[in-house]
Scaffold this active site. Sequence first.
Site, short mmCIF file in Angstrom:
data_model
loop_
_atom_site.label_atom_id
_atom_site.label_comp_id
_atom_site.label_asym_id
_atom_site.label_seq_id
_atom_site.Cartn_x
_atom_site.Cartn_y
_atom_site.Cartn_z
CE LYS A 3 -4.38 1.16 0.07
NZ LYS A 3 -5.55 0.46 -0.49
CG ASP A 37 -7.25 3.42 -1.24
OD1 ASP A 37 -7.87 2.35 -1.20
OD2 ASP A 37 -7.22 4.20 -0.25
P1 NDP Z 1 -12.89 7.71 -3.40
O1 NDP Z 1 -11.86 8.73 -3.13
O2 NDP Z 1 -13.35 7.49 -4.80
O3 NDP Z 1 -14.19 8.00 -2.52
C1 NDP Z 1 -14.14 8.07 -1.14
C2 NDP Z 1 -15.47 8.61 -0.64
O4 NDP Z 1 -15.48 8.57 0.77
C3 NDP Z 1 -15.70 10.06 -1.05
O5 NDP Z 1 -17.09 10.25 -1.22
C4 NDP Z 1 -15.17 10.84 0.15
O6 NDP Z 1 -15.80 12.10 0.33
C5 NDP Z 1 -15.53 9.90 1.29
N1 NDP Z 1 -14.53 10.02 2.36
C6 NDP Z 1 -13.20 9.82 2.26
N2 NDP Z 1 -12.60 10.04 3.44
C7 NDP Z 1 -13.59 10.38 4.30
C8 NDP Z 1 -13.60 10.73 5.67
N3 NDP Z 1 -12.48 10.77 6.39
N4 NDP Z 1 -14.81 11.01 6.22
C9 NDP Z 1 -15.95 10.97 5.48
N5 NDP Z 1 -16.00 10.66 4.18
C10 NDP Z 1 -14.83 10.37 3.61
O7 NDP Z 1 -12.33 6.35 -2.76
P2 NDP Z 1 -12.77 4.85 -3.08
O8 NDP Z 1 -14.23 4.79 -3.35
O9 NDP Z 1 -11.82 4.30 -4.06
O10 NDP Z 1 -12.43 4.15 -1.68
C11 NDP Z 1 -13.38 4.09 -0.61
C12 NDP Z 1 -12.96 3.00 0.36
O11 NDP Z 1 -12.90 1.73 -0.32
C13 NDP Z 1 -11.58 3.17 1.01
O12 NDP Z 1 -11.60 2.61 2.30
C14 NDP Z 1 -10.69 2.31 0.11
O13 NDP Z 1 -9.52 1.89 0.77
C15 NDP Z 1 -11.62 1.15 -0.16
N6 NDP Z 1 -11.30 0.35 -1.32
C16 NDP Z 1 -11.22 0.91 -2.57
C17 NDP Z 1 -10.94 0.12 -3.67
C18 NDP Z 1 -10.95 0.65 -5.06
O14 NDP Z 1 -10.85 -0.15 -5.99
N7 NDP Z 1 -11.07 1.95 -5.26
C19 NDP Z 1 -10.65 -1.32 -3.52
C20 NDP Z 1 -10.87 -1.82 -2.18
C21 NDP Z 1 -11.13 -0.99 -1.14
P3 NDP Z 1 -15.39 13.35 -0.60
O15 NDP Z 1 -16.12 13.14 -1.90
O16 NDP Z 1 -15.88 14.53 0.16
O17 NDP Z 1 -13.91 13.30 -0.77
#
Ligand code: NDP
Length: 444
Positions: free
Chosen positions: A126, A166
Site C-alpha cells: 500500500k 484508492d
Molecule cells: P474515493 O476517493 O473514490 O471515494 C471516497 C469517498 O469517501 C468520497 O465520497 C469521500 O468524500 C468519502 N470520504 C473519504 N474520506 C472520508 C472521511 N475521512 N470522512 C468521510 N468521508 C470520507 O475512494 P474509493 O471509493 O476508491 O475508496 C473508498 C474506500 O474503499 C476506502 O476505504 C478504500 O480503501 C476502499 N477500497 C477501494 C478500492 C478501489 O478499488 N477503489 C478497492 C478496495 C477498497 P469526498 O467526496 O468529500 O472526498
Amino acid sequence: MRYVDEVLQKVIAQNPAQPEFHQAVQEVLSTLSPIIERNEELYRREALLERLTMPERIVTFRVPWVDDKGQVQVNTGYRVQWNGAIGPYKGGLRLHPSVNVGVMKFLAFEQTFKNSLTGLPMGGGKGGSDFDPKGKSDREIMAFCQSFMNELYKYIGADTDVPAGDIGVGAREVGYFFGQYRRLKTVYEGVFTGKGLSYGGSLARPQATGYGLLYMTKEMLKSNGVDIAGKTVVVSGAGNVATYAIEKAWQMGAKPVTCSDSTGWIYDPDGIDVATLIQVKQVQRARLTEYAKARPNSQYHEGKGVWTVKCDIALPCATQNELLIDDAKALVANGCMAVCEGANMPTTMEATKYLQDNGVYFVPGKAANAGGVSVSGLEMSQNSERLSWSFEEVDSKLQDIMVNIFHNLDAAATEFGMPGNYVAGANIAGFKKVAEAMLAQGVI
Ligand code: NDP
C-alpha cells in the site's frame, strides 16, 4: 500466554501511536487462534506471526511540488511493501490528509490477506501521501503525481510492486503516475492497474470493487436463504466504490437510498440516481448539495447520518472507522440484517462485535471489497498477454472470484468451529496460503 496475545503485545509496544495498525492486527490475530493452536510449536519456532506483522520494507520520501502561486509545497510519500510471499506487492495509493505511516501499515497488512483470498498470485502492499487533492487544479495534481513518481519509480515494476488507485486516486492520477514512470524508466509495462483503456487498462476495473461487493453480498444472503431483490440498502461514500455498489444494487433489484461524502449525506426516497451522482462527484467534483439541487425529492443533511436510515442492508463504502457502536445500535434497532464492508476497516471492532452478537450477517472488507484488486490481477494478466478481454469476460471472472471467496471463507469458518463468523473465516482462509508460502521459502 497464548502466542497470538504475545505477538499482539509486541506489535503494540514496537509501533507506538499507530492505532489503526494496532486495530487491524488485533482484529486478525484475535480470530486466528484456532488455526495457530493447531501448529503453535512450528509457528513459534519460525516466528511466523512476528514476521507476518512486520513489513518487508517501508519507503518514506519527500514529495516537493510547486503550486499555482509559485509556492513550493512539501508532502510525505510512502510505499509499504508488506509481504511478497505469494506474488509481487499489490495495493493502491491513497492521497488524503489523514495518511500517515500507521494508516499505510494497516492498509498494507489487510491487503496481504485480501490478495491471498482472491486466489491470484499477489503479495500485499500500500502507499500514498498526506497530499490533499481537494481544490487543486489539474496542473497541481500533475505536478504532485510526477514528483511522487520521481522517487517511487525506483521501487516498483510489473514483477516487483504494482500500485493502483484508492481514496483520492482515480483515472486522472493513475494516468499521471503511469506517464511519469514510463518517462523515467523508458519501459512500457503493466506497472499500474486501474489504467485508462487506451493505455492498457481493463474493462470493468472502475466498477470492480462496487460490483464485487454486491456479488459477495448477494451470494452470502443466498447461502442464508435470503433474496437481495426488493431490499433497501444504505450506502456511505460517494466515490468509486459507493457509486458502482449503488449501480449494481439497482441491477439486482434492490433499492439504494443513501450516499455520503466528507461533509454531508443524501437520503433519496426514490433511490439514488447513479447518473446524477456521477455527474456531481466525478464530472463536477462538487459537494452532494448539488445532488440535492438536481433531485428535489431528496434530502441533504450536514455531517454523518446514513446509518440512522431504516434498511435491510448496510454497505459502508467511504473510509476506516466510519461505523461506530452507536451506528451499529441504530442499524440493529432498525432491523438491518446484513453489513458488508466496501471500504477498508470502516466498522470499529466494538461495532462489529455488536452486529455479530445481534445476528447481523457481517462480511469484512478484506473479503467483500476484494473485487477491485481481483480485477487488478486480471488487468496484470491481460497486460502480460498483451490482450484485452471484453467487459463480459472480466465481469464474469469477477463474479466467479467473489462467489469463490465467499465459499472459501464460509468453509474456513465452519472448519474451525465458528460457522457464520465471516470475519474469522476470511482471516483464516487468507492466512493459510501466505503462511504456507512463507514457511516454504525459509527464513526471509
Ligand atoms: P474515493 O476517493 O473514490 O471515494 C471516497 C469517498 O469517501 C468520497 O465520497 C469521500 O468524500 C468519502 N470520504 C473519504 N474520506 C472520508 C472521511 N475521512 N470522512 C468521510 N468521508 C470520507 O475512494 P474509493 O471509493 O476508491 O475508496 C473508498 C474506500 O474503499 C476506502 O476505504 C478504500 O480503501 C476502499 N477500497 C477501494 C478500492 C478501489 O478499488 N477503489 C478497492 C478496495 C477498497 P469526498 O467526496 O468529500 O472526498
